[in-house]
Scaffold this active site. Structure first.
Site, mmCIF file in Angstrom:
data_model
loop_
_atom_site.group_PDB
_atom_site.id
_atom_site.type_symbol
_atom_site.label_atom_id
_atom_site.label_comp_id
_atom_site.label_asym_id
_atom_site.label_seq_id
_atom_site.Cartn_x
_atom_site.Cartn_y
_atom_site.Cartn_z
ATOM 1 N N GLU A 220 17.264 16.479 7.225
ATOM 2 C CA GLU A 220 16.127 16.859 6.375
ATOM 3 C C GLU A 220 16.152 18.369 6.142
ATOM 4 O O GLU A 220 16.774 19.113 6.902
ATOM 5 C CB GLU A 220 14.816 16.534 7.106
ATOM 6 C CG GLU A 220 14.707 15.138 7.633
ATOM 7 C CD GLU A 220 14.051 14.196 6.636
ATOM 8 O OE1 GLU A 220 13.399 14.691 5.709
ATOM 9 O OE2 GLU A 220 14.217 12.982 6.800
ATOM 10 N N LYS B 122 12.490 7.560 20.886
ATOM 11 C CA LYS B 122 13.307 6.356 21.092
ATOM 12 C C LYS B 122 13.626 6.159 22.574
ATOM 13 O O LYS B 122 13.653 5.028 23.060
ATOM 14 C CB LYS B 122 14.582 6.467 20.264
ATOM 15 C CG LYS B 122 14.297 6.429 18.756
ATOM 16 C CD LYS B 122 15.490 6.899 17.958
ATOM 17 C CE LYS B 122 15.222 6.846 16.453
ATOM 18 N NZ LYS B 122 16.285 7.510 15.684
ATOM 19 N N GLY C 96 22.895 14.929 2.975
ATOM 20 C CA GLY C 96 21.715 14.061 3.088
ATOM 21 C C GLY C 96 21.536 13.451 4.472
ATOM 22 O O GLY C 96 20.705 12.570 4.669
ATOM 23 N N ILE D 208 20.712 -1.567 14.490
ATOM 24 C CA ILE D 208 21.353 -2.082 15.720
ATOM 25 C C ILE D 208 20.367 -2.928 16.511
ATOM 26 O O ILE D 208 19.292 -2.452 16.871
ATOM 27 C CB ILE D 208 21.836 -0.920 16.618
ATOM 28 C CG1 ILE D 208 22.761 0.012 15.845
ATOM 29 C CG2 ILE D 208 22.520 -1.466 17.859
ATOM 30 C CD1 ILE D 208 23.137 1.272 16.611
ATOM 31 N N ALA E 252 0.850 -1.204 0.000
ATOM 32 C CA ALA E 252 0.000 0.000 0.000
ATOM 33 C C ALA E 252 0.876 1.241 0.000
ATOM 34 O O ALA E 252 1.837 1.336 0.770
ATOM 35 C CB ALA E 252 -0.908 0.006 1.228
ATOM 36 N N GLY F 137 17.859 1.986 14.102
ATOM 37 C CA GLY F 137 17.971 1.332 12.793
ATOM 38 C C GLY F 137 18.389 -0.122 12.851
ATOM 39 O O GLY F 137 17.665 -0.965 13.382
ATOM 40 N N LYS G 95 8.573 4.576 15.351
ATOM 41 C CA LYS G 95 8.917 5.022 16.715
ATOM 42 C C LYS G 95 7.917 6.042 17.239
ATOM 43 O O LYS G 95 7.558 6.037 18.401
ATOM 44 C CB LYS G 95 10.332 5.590 16.746
ATOM 45 C CG LYS G 95 10.493 6.879 15.968
ATOM 46 C CD LYS G 95 11.860 7.049 15.392
ATOM 47 C CE LYS G 95 11.841 6.663 13.944
ATOM 48 N NZ LYS G 95 12.967 7.070 13.153
HETATM 49 N N1 LIG Z 1 14.365 6.159 6.834
HETATM 50 C C1 LIG Z 1 15.030 5.702 7.885
HETATM 51 O O1 LIG Z 1 16.269 5.728 7.915
HETATM 52 C C2 LIG Z 1 14.292 5.109 9.061
HETATM 53 C C3 LIG Z 1 15.033 4.550 10.118
HETATM 54 C C4 LIG Z 1 14.349 3.966 11.186
HETATM 55 C C5 LIG Z 1 12.969 3.980 11.201
HETATM 56 N N2 LIG Z 1 12.290 4.561 10.177
HETATM 57 C C6 LIG Z 1 10.833 4.552 10.225
HETATM 58 O O2 LIG Z 1 10.329 3.824 9.127
HETATM 59 C C7 LIG Z 1 9.079 4.361 8.725
HETATM 60 C C8 LIG Z 1 9.147 4.692 7.239
HETATM 61 O O3 LIG Z 1 10.156 5.629 7.015
HETATM 62 P P1 LIG Z 1 10.654 5.972 5.535
HETATM 63 O O4 LIG Z 1 11.892 6.798 5.720
HETATM 64 O O5 LIG Z 1 10.713 4.752 4.713
HETATM 65 O O6 LIG Z 1 9.465 6.925 5.037
HETATM 66 P P2 LIG Z 1 9.183 7.443 3.545
HETATM 67 O O7 LIG Z 1 10.396 7.280 2.697
HETATM 68 O O8 LIG Z 1 8.582 8.794 3.689
HETATM 69 O O9 LIG Z 1 8.068 6.432 3.002
HETATM 70 C C9 LIG Z 1 6.749 6.440 3.468
HETATM 71 C C10 LIG Z 1 5.916 5.536 2.588
HETATM 72 O O10 LIG Z 1 4.607 5.480 3.113
HETATM 73 C C11 LIG Z 1 3.670 5.716 2.067
HETATM 74 N N3 LIG Z 1 2.476 6.352 2.610
HETATM 75 C C12 LIG Z 1 2.383 7.567 3.182
HETATM 76 N N4 LIG Z 1 1.119 7.798 3.578
HETATM 77 C C13 LIG Z 1 0.422 6.707 3.234
HETATM 78 C C14 LIG Z 1 -0.943 6.346 3.359
HETATM 79 N N5 LIG Z 1 -1.821 7.158 3.933
HETATM 80 N N6 LIG Z 1 -1.329 5.119 2.903
HETATM 81 C C15 LIG Z 1 -0.430 4.292 2.337
HETATM 82 N N7 LIG Z 1 0.872 4.590 2.176
HETATM 83 C C16 LIG Z 1 1.279 5.787 2.628
HETATM 84 C C17 LIG Z 1 4.388 6.582 1.067
HETATM 85 O O11 LIG Z 1 3.767 6.390 -0.198
HETATM 86 P P3 LIG Z 1 4.308 7.115 -1.546
HETATM 87 O O12 LIG Z 1 5.649 6.464 -1.818
HETATM 88 O O13 LIG Z 1 3.315 6.786 -2.562
HETATM 89 O O14 LIG Z 1 4.428 8.553 -1.210
HETATM 90 C C18 LIG Z 1 5.804 6.010 1.135
HETATM 91 O O15 LIG Z 1 5.951 4.920 0.281
HETATM 92 C C19 LIG Z 1 8.824 5.547 9.659
HETATM 93 O O16 LIG Z 1 8.047 5.136 10.741
HETATM 94 C C20 LIG Z 1 10.205 5.925 10.112
HETATM 95 O O17 LIG Z 1 10.198 6.568 11.373
HETATM 96 C C21 LIG Z 1 12.923 5.117 9.091
#
Ligand SMILES: NC(=O)c1ccc[n+]([C@@H]2O[C@H](COP(=O)([O-])OP(=O)(O)OC[C@H]3O[C@@H](n4cnc5c(N)ncnc54)[C@H](OP(=O)(O)O)[C@@H]3O)[C@@H](O)[C@H]2O)c1
Length: 427
Positions: A183, A198, A180, A129, A36, A127, A98
């Site tokens: 943000e 966390k 990068g 770890i 999704a 992440g 988180k």
């Molecule tokens: N990135 C990291 O390094 C990291 C590390 C640890 C934990 N996390 C956690 O992992 C999770 C995801 O992070 P991410 O960095 O992968 O986020 P992201 O790159 O922003 O991806 C979010 C995804 O969710 C989809 N989405 C958003 N709203 C939605 C909805 N209402 N229904 C269905 N799909 C929806 C988006 O769809 P579209 O692609 O179509 O926009 C996208 O594919 C978060 O909870 C974050 O805190 C991330």
């Protein structure tokens, strides 16, 4: 799977690349039956068959043929409703969320318990770890007394640049953004919100109590100056943004949880001082095991996907065996200590008039508030002098009141640096 962004796309890649090994480890193949997303036509890091993509997440989690739901959307809603629906419909859940766990984990754990399903979330903290499973399982026979974590890579990168290149906060942030690591809107990282979520999760697991993000005292790094970092360096320390969860005794002699996120000076000899750039580490102290350190990449699509896949294998194995892993453990139900009652140590740098009696007056201000001084260093600078005071442990409220008093003193020109000191033995 819910979401296919940075983390989700790497989960898709690893599921395909490691399909045979995963099947062997689980005892059955893993089939991705749906993904999704918000936008069907968004560019993706991996090829996802169009037939798997859907914008109807609610229908996907309710499907009868889904055994496990991986939630990597992030945020509170719709992630929470989707996870609850998945559990109600009989699926186990793996999440990296988180923010949601720290805000409303209790609702999710209760739903998992009621449904008799697993809720795993190793990827939510630090992440790749492995830290939640060690706290939840490996250390289940021990008594954890303190967790000190560098759990936000962005802020660690910035503070590391300030330390090694002498940059100010603004320049270091710009560099982190260019590379990068930060943000465009860095608020969640630099103001400590991410680390606070966390910290709540770590504190809940370490102390078998419910701790939410709202319980965490939070200070970010935007006020950390080049002077603070230099001052730390001069006393053989380094400034880190720490997530701290520790067992303390409250005014009634009961064990309580102190949980906070703030910048702190730690000695360069402390294992956490060697955590450079955007790396994360969690330092755990427990009664029987002593000191343990967990170190590695704390973010990034692929490292985080590694943790997600580890959970997936566990819940899939449990599912195959008709069993479930350990659920929430909150039996100890310890209270959270107000920050003012938390005992900390301060490093205070004070510019004063260079005249007789100044040291005694400053020492008196500390004594008035019941704060005893561990060390004082004095440097003359023409008509000015700088005093650098490191206190013994005192309540945070007493230390804050001391600093207020110093700021109001006629002989004090400026209190140039105030920072808590962690990880150093009391002498
Ligand atoms: N990135 C990291 O390094 C990291 C590390 C640890 C934990 N996390 C956690 O992992 C999770 C995801 O992070 P991410 O960095 O992968 O986020 P992201 O790159 O922003 O991806 C979010 C995804 O969710 C989809 N989405 C958003 N709203 C939605 C909805 N209402 N229904 C269905 N799909 C929806 C988006 O769809 P579209 O692609 O179509 O926009 C996208 O594919 C978060 O909870 C974050 O805190 C991330």
């Amino acid at each position: 799977m819910l979401g296919c962004g940075s983390v989700g796309s790497q989960v898709v890649r690893l599921l395909a690349e490691q399909a045979d090994d995963l099947a062997a480890r689980i005892g059955a193949p893993v089939e991705l039956v749906g993904v999704a997303v918000r936008r069907l036509d968004a560019p993706r890091e991996v090829d996802v068959p169009a037939t798997l993509l859907t914008t109807d997440a609610a229908a996907l989690v309710a499907r009868d043929d889904v055994d496990v739901v991986i939630e990597v959307i992030g945020g509170i809603e719709p992630a929470r409703s989707l996870i609850l629906s998945a559990l109600e419909h009989g699926a186990s859940v793996v999440t990296a969320n988180k923010a949601l766990l720290a805000e409303d984990g209790a609702t999710l754990f209760e739903a998992a318990e009621k449904a008799g399903r697993d809720l795993y979330y190793e990827a939510a903290v630090a992440g790749a770890i492995p830290i939640l499973r060690p706290l939840r399982e490996s250390l289940a026979g021990d008594k954890v007394t303190r967790v000190l974590g560098i759990v936000n890579g962005t802020t660690n990168f910035i503070l590391d640049k300030m330390d090694t290149a002498g940059s100010g906060f603004g320049d270091a942030l710009e560099e982190a953004q260019a590379l990068g690591y930060a943000e465009a809107d860095p608020t969640a990282d630099v103001e400590g919100f991410d680390a606070a979520a966390k910290a709540a999760i770590l504190a809940s697991l370490a102390f078998h109590s419910r701790v939410t993000a709202a319980d965490v005292h939070r200070e970010g790094i935007t006020d950390v100056s080049a002077g603070d970092v230099r001052s730390a360096r001069e006393m053989g320390s380094v400034v880190k943004l720490l997530a701290i969860a520790e067992l303390r005794t409250d005014a009634d002699g009961e064990e309580a949880v102190s949980v906070r996120v703030h910048p702190a000076m730690i000695p360069r000899s402390h294992p956490l001082a060697s955590v450079r750039e955007a790396y994360n580490a969690v330092f755990v102290e427990s009664e029987a095991a002593g000191q343990l350190m967990f170190y590695g990449p704390g973010a990034g699509g692929s490292p985080t996907a590694s943790a997600v896949l580890g959970d997936l294998v566990t819940v899939a194995r449990n599912h195959r065996q008709g069993t479930r892993g350990v659920g929430e453990s909150a039996y100890a139900d310890r209270a959270v200590l107000p920050m003012g009652e938390t005992r900390t140590r301060y490093h205070v740098a004070i510019d004063v008039d260079d005249r007789a009696g100044v040291l005694a007056a400053v020492a008196h201000a500390f004594a008035e508030h019941g704060v005893s001084i561990q060390t004082v260093r004095q440097e003359g600078r023409g008509n000015d002098a700088q005093l650098v005071v490191v206190s013994h442990e005192a309540t945070d409220a007493a230390l804050a009141a001391t600093v207020e008093r110093l700021r109001g003193m006629e002989i004090v020109r400026e209190v140039t640096s105030v920072m808590r000191v962690e990880g150093a033995e009391e002498q």
